[in-house]
Design a protein around this motif. Structure first.
Motif: not given
Length: 334
Positions: A138-156
């Motif tokens: 978020c804009g204030d730096g707060a973090q949360r988990l989103g969607e699973p990593v897929t595709g080229a990013a998952a292969a990397w």
């Protein structure tokens, strides 16, 4: 980081006002890069036009320092480019050309000091089910988990930073750095590209990542509001392989080389050896100058600090990267 009100587009002191790089630590660094440029020049047969590119130039400190340190005959043939998204600073040597991106068709040396660690990356974190998910911020730096990593990013991730199924483990997906580095090296027709950064290789990835911020010389939470530097260490081995893969087999790239900064600078004449005490008796002023220089060299090569940077040397054309770092006491070019 790079938007209209981003950290790197702000005025004032620029990055030097927030963190200390090798360029800011001592003019010895620019002199060492100038010596490397002279060695590249010799390896290329001293072409009529020699190029030097300072990637992510900040306020042009390295570009100006290298130009000032070159021998007159080399400087006369050298075109110096400072590549930076911020505006040109006042007082920079007018011979330095200020650009938003490197030109093509270069012959010489492209040097990227602490550039790749600021090329944005996605962060992945393992959830309670053992799935690697993108970390959303978020804009204030707060973090949360989103969607699973897929595709080229998952292969990397699978190739370069495999994540066991332990909850909380993190990785920084280096695909954008690979692409940025490959593009930068592609600006060279012949010569050498160097990336110097806090980095890691597959043998020792940090289990929880390295994402952090810097403001006014202090480490700070990485809040994406343009007020601080946001950085993450670089998987330099992946960058090197990405260029080799993109280039092969047409150009048959020579082997890249990775060395700690302390080793690279030692080979370029920055040793940190203290001057002999006898000099203090015969020439006290020279002794004080030599002692100050040795102190600066020690900072540039210190374990646990700047000396732990990794240098990736990526040759283009008939340039032998290892030969450029042979420890020569006094290059004829200097």
């Amino acid at each position: 980081m790079y938007g209209p009100s981003g950290f790197y587009r702000g005025g004032g002191e620029g990055p030097a006002g927030h963190f200390r790089t090798s360029v800011h630590a001592s003019p010895l660094f620019a002199r060492a890069v100038a010596r490397l440029l002279c060695r590249v020049d010799a390896a290329l047969g001293r072409p009529p036009v020699l190029d030097f590119v300072d990637m992510a130039a900040g306020r042009g400190e390295l570009a100006g320092g290298v130009l000032a340190a070159l021998p007159a005959d080399v400087a006369a043939r050298t075109r110096v480019y400072a590549v930076e998204v911020a505006g040109r600073p006042e007082g920079l040597d007018p011979r330095v050309r200020w650009l938003a991106e490197p030109p093509g068709g270069l012959t010489g040396l492209l040097f990227a000091n602490e550039w790749l660690d600021n090329v944005p990356v996605d962060v992945a974190q393992v959830d309670a089910a053992g799935v690697a998910r993108r970390v959303l911020v978020c804009g204030d730096g707060a973090q949360r988990l989103g969607e699973p990593v897929t595709g080229a990013a998952a292969a990397w991730l699978e190739r370069w930073w495999p994540l066991p199924g332990e909850e909380g483990l993190r990785a920084e997906i280096g695909l954008p750095r690979d692409e940025a580095w490959t593009s930068a090296v592609g600006a060279l027709d012949a010569g050498l590209a160097v990336a110097a950064d806090y980095a890691h290789t597959a043998a020792a990835r940090p289990p929880f990542g390295t994402l952090t911020g810097f403001r006014a010389g202090r480490e700070t939470p990485p809040v994406p509001d343009g007020s601080c530097d946001i950085t993450a260490h670089v998987a330099l081995d992946a960058c090197a392989a990405a260029h080799a893969t993109r280039c092969a087999p047409e150009c048959a790239p020579p082997d890249a080389l990775m060395r700690p900064q302390r080793e690279a600078l030692h080979a370029l004449g920055v040793t940190g050896v203290r001057p002999p005490l006898a000099l203090a008796r015969t020439d006290p002023a020279a002794y004080v100058r030599a002692l100050a220089s040795a102190s600066q060299a020690a900072e540039l090569t210190a374990p646990g600090g700047l000396g732990d940077f990794l240098w990736l040397l990526q040759p283009v054309g008939a340039v032998n990267a290892a030969a450029l770092l042979v420890d020569v006491a006094d290059d004829e070019e200097q």
